[in-house]
Design a protein around this motif. Sequence first.
Motif, mmCIF file in Angstrom:
data_model
loop_
_atom_site.group_PDB
_atom_site.id
_atom_site.type_symbol
_atom_site.label_atom_id
_atom_site.label_comp_id
_atom_site.label_asym_id
_atom_site.label_seq_id
_atom_site.Cartn_x
_atom_site.Cartn_y
_atom_site.Cartn_z
ATOM 1 N N GLN A 97 5.608 -1.721 -12.990
ATOM 2 C CA GLN A 97 5.489 -1.958 -14.429
ATOM 3 C C GLN A 97 4.745 -0.817 -15.116
ATOM 4 O O GLN A 97 5.146 -0.352 -16.190
ATOM 5 C CB GLN A 97 4.770 -3.276 -14.698
ATOM 6 C CG GLN A 97 4.623 -3.576 -16.194
ATOM 7 C CD GLN A 97 3.971 -4.924 -16.461
ATOM 8 O OE1 GLN A 97 3.949 -5.785 -15.592
ATOM 9 N NE2 GLN A 97 3.432 -5.098 -17.653
ATOM 10 N N GLN A 98 3.670 -0.338 -14.483
ATOM 11 C CA GLN A 98 2.896 0.754 -15.068
ATOM 12 C C GLN A 98 3.744 2.016 -15.189
ATOM 13 O O GLN A 98 3.697 2.724 -16.204
ATOM 14 C CB GLN A 98 1.656 1.018 -14.211
ATOM 15 C CG GLN A 98 0.727 2.092 -14.771
ATOM 16 C CD GLN A 98 -0.494 2.315 -13.888
ATOM 17 O OE1 GLN A 98 -0.634 1.682 -12.836
ATOM 18 N NE2 GLN A 98 -1.367 3.205 -14.310
ATOM 19 N N ILE A 99 4.536 2.292 -14.161
ATOM 20 C CA ILE A 99 5.385 3.479 -14.181
ATOM 21 C C ILE A 99 6.487 3.323 -15.223
ATOM 22 O O ILE A 99 6.809 4.265 -15.969
ATOM 23 C CB ILE A 99 5.984 3.716 -12.779
ATOM 24 C CG1 ILE A 99 4.858 3.994 -11.773
ATOM 25 C CG2 ILE A 99 6.991 4.861 -12.793
ATOM 26 C CD1 ILE A 99 5.310 3.970 -10.336
ATOM 27 N N GLU A 135 16.008 4.921 -10.727
ATOM 28 C CA GLU A 135 15.576 3.954 -9.715
ATOM 29 C C GLU A 135 14.093 3.676 -9.899
ATOM 30 O O GLU A 135 13.302 4.592 -10.151
ATOM 31 C CB GLU A 135 15.843 4.495 -8.302
ATOM 32 C CG GLU A 135 15.476 3.536 -7.186
ATOM 33 C CD GLU A 135 15.779 4.096 -5.806
ATOM 34 O OE1 GLU A 135 15.785 3.315 -4.842
ATOM 35 O OE2 GLU A 135 16.011 5.322 -5.706
ATOM 36 N N LEU A 136 13.701 2.407 -9.763
ATOM 37 C CA LEU A 136 12.303 2.013 -9.851
ATOM 38 C C LEU A 136 12.124 0.759 -9.007
ATOM 39 O O LEU A 136 12.651 -0.300 -9.329
ATOM 40 C CB LEU A 136 11.894 1.733 -11.301
ATOM 41 C CG LEU A 136 10.429 1.311 -11.520
ATOM 42 C CD1 LEU A 136 9.471 2.421 -11.111
ATOM 43 C CD2 LEU A 136 10.200 0.912 -12.979
ATOM 44 N N ARG A 137 11.379 0.889 -7.896
ATOM 45 C CA ARG A 137 11.195 -0.236 -6.976
ATOM 46 C C ARG A 137 9.986 0.020 -6.107
ATOM 47 O O ARG A 137 9.506 1.157 -5.992
ATOM 48 C CB ARG A 137 12.429 -0.404 -6.079
ATOM 49 C CG ARG A 137 12.745 0.807 -5.225
ATOM 50 C CD ARG A 137 13.907 0.583 -4.265
ATOM 51 N NE ARG A 137 14.281 1.782 -3.564
ATOM 52 C CZ ARG A 137 13.645 2.277 -2.491
ATOM 53 N NH1 ARG A 137 12.591 1.641 -2.011
ATOM 54 N NH2 ARG A 137 14.054 3.387 -1.908
ATOM 55 N N THR A 138 9.469 -1.052 -5.511
ATOM 56 C CA THR A 138 8.407 -0.863 -4.528
ATOM 57 C C THR A 138 8.966 -0.055 -3.362
ATOM 58 O O THR A 138 10.144 -0.185 -3.015
ATOM 59 C CB THR A 138 7.879 -2.212 -4.015
ATOM 60 O OG1 THR A 138 8.969 -2.975 -3.509
ATOM 61 C CG2 THR A 138 7.182 -2.992 -5.128
ATOM 62 N N ALA A 189 0.811 -1.221 0.000
ATOM 63 C CA ALA A 189 0.000 0.000 0.000
ATOM 64 C C ALA A 189 0.842 1.268 0.000
ATOM 65 O O ALA A 189 0.320 2.362 -0.228
ATOM 66 C CB ALA A 189 -0.922 0.003 1.219
ATOM 67 N N THR A 190 2.142 1.134 0.256
ATOM 68 C CA THR A 190 2.998 2.321 0.299
ATOM 69 C C THR A 190 3.433 2.774 -1.089
ATOM 70 O O THR A 190 4.040 3.829 -1.230
ATOM 71 C CB THR A 190 4.252 2.065 1.155
ATOM 72 O OG1 THR A 190 5.026 1.020 0.567
ATOM 73 C CG2 THR A 190 3.863 1.677 2.569
ATOM 74 N N GLY A 191 3.138 1.973 -2.121
ATOM 75 C CA GLY A 191 3.399 2.420 -3.486
ATOM 76 C C GLY A 191 4.775 2.067 -4.016
ATOM 77 O O GLY A 191 5.439 1.153 -3.536
#
Length: 298
Positions: free
Chosen positions: A256-258, A271-274, A218-220
Motif C-alpha cells: 500500500q505504501q509503495i 506489478e505490485l505484490r509481496t 520480511a522479504t518485502g
Amino acid sequence: MISVQNLTKRYGAYTAVDDVSFNVRPGAVTGFLGPNGAGKSTCMRMMCSLTPPTSGTATVLDRPYSSLPNPGRHVGVLLDASAQHAGRTGREILTLGAMVMGIDRSRVDEMLDLVGLSESEATRRVRNYSLGMRQRLGIAHALLGDPQVLILDEPANGLDPAGIRWMRGLLRGYADEGGTVLLSSHLLHEVEVVADELVVIGRGRIVAQGTKAELMAATGTTVRTTDDAAFAGLLEGAGLEVKAASTGLTVQAEPQQIGELAARHQVVLIELRTAGSAGLEDMFLELTADDAREEVAA
C-alpha cells in the motif's frame, strides 16, 4: 515436541554445529533448511542420540531420544534411505521392525499400502530398489510404530514430482492430526509448500527462523514499473530500502505504501505484490551464500 538447546558438535578444530537452538512444535511441519554441509544431518543425528554432542542438549518428547522406551513407538526416523539391508525384501525389513517394536504385523500391510509399494515391490530385494522406492520404504518404517514425532533427513531425494507431491500430502495430514514433523532439505521449494515454520542453518549456525508467514513478510514487496531505475530513486528518496530483483525491485515496505507513492508521482505500475516465494528464496540464498558449495557461473 523437539527441543534443541545450545547444541554444539566439534571434530577437533572443526565446528560442525555451533550453538544451535530451536523448537519443533506439535501440529506443525518445520522445515530445516541449509546448503549441503551446513550441519543439518549432524544436528539430526544428535537429536536421535547417534552422535554425542560436544555441548548442549536435544530432547524429543521432553527426554533424550536414548532414554525413550521402545523409541520407534514414539519417534519415526529416516536419516539415510540407502542404509537399509540390501539383501532383505521391503516386507522383511518392515516385518522385523514390527517384531522389534512389538506391534501387530498387520501394520506392515497398512504401511506398504500407505507409501504405495505394491506386493511385487515389497517382495523384491532392497538392492534392486530405486532410490525413490528406498525413500518410500524408509518413510513406511518411520511410520510403522505410529509415532508422535517424525525426524526426516532429505526424504524427497530420489522421488519423482508425483512422489514429492505424495510425500507433502502425507506429512501435511500427519501434522494436521497433531504430529510433530522436522523435515530437512537443502532445497527451499521442496519444503516451502508444506512447512509451517522454517529454521535456516549455514556453517553450523542458525541464520534465520520463524513461521513461514513471518519470514516471507520480511522479504518485502516486489514492484515493477515502466521505469524501475527512476522509481528506485523515488523510493530511496522516501527513505525506503530498495534492491534490484531478477525482475523489478524488492522494497522493504508494504504494498500500500509503495502504491500510494507511485500514485502521487504518476508512476505506472506493472506489478505490485509481496515478494513471497521468490523473496524467500533470495533471502535463503543470501543468508547461506558463504556456505554454498555451488558457484554461479560467470
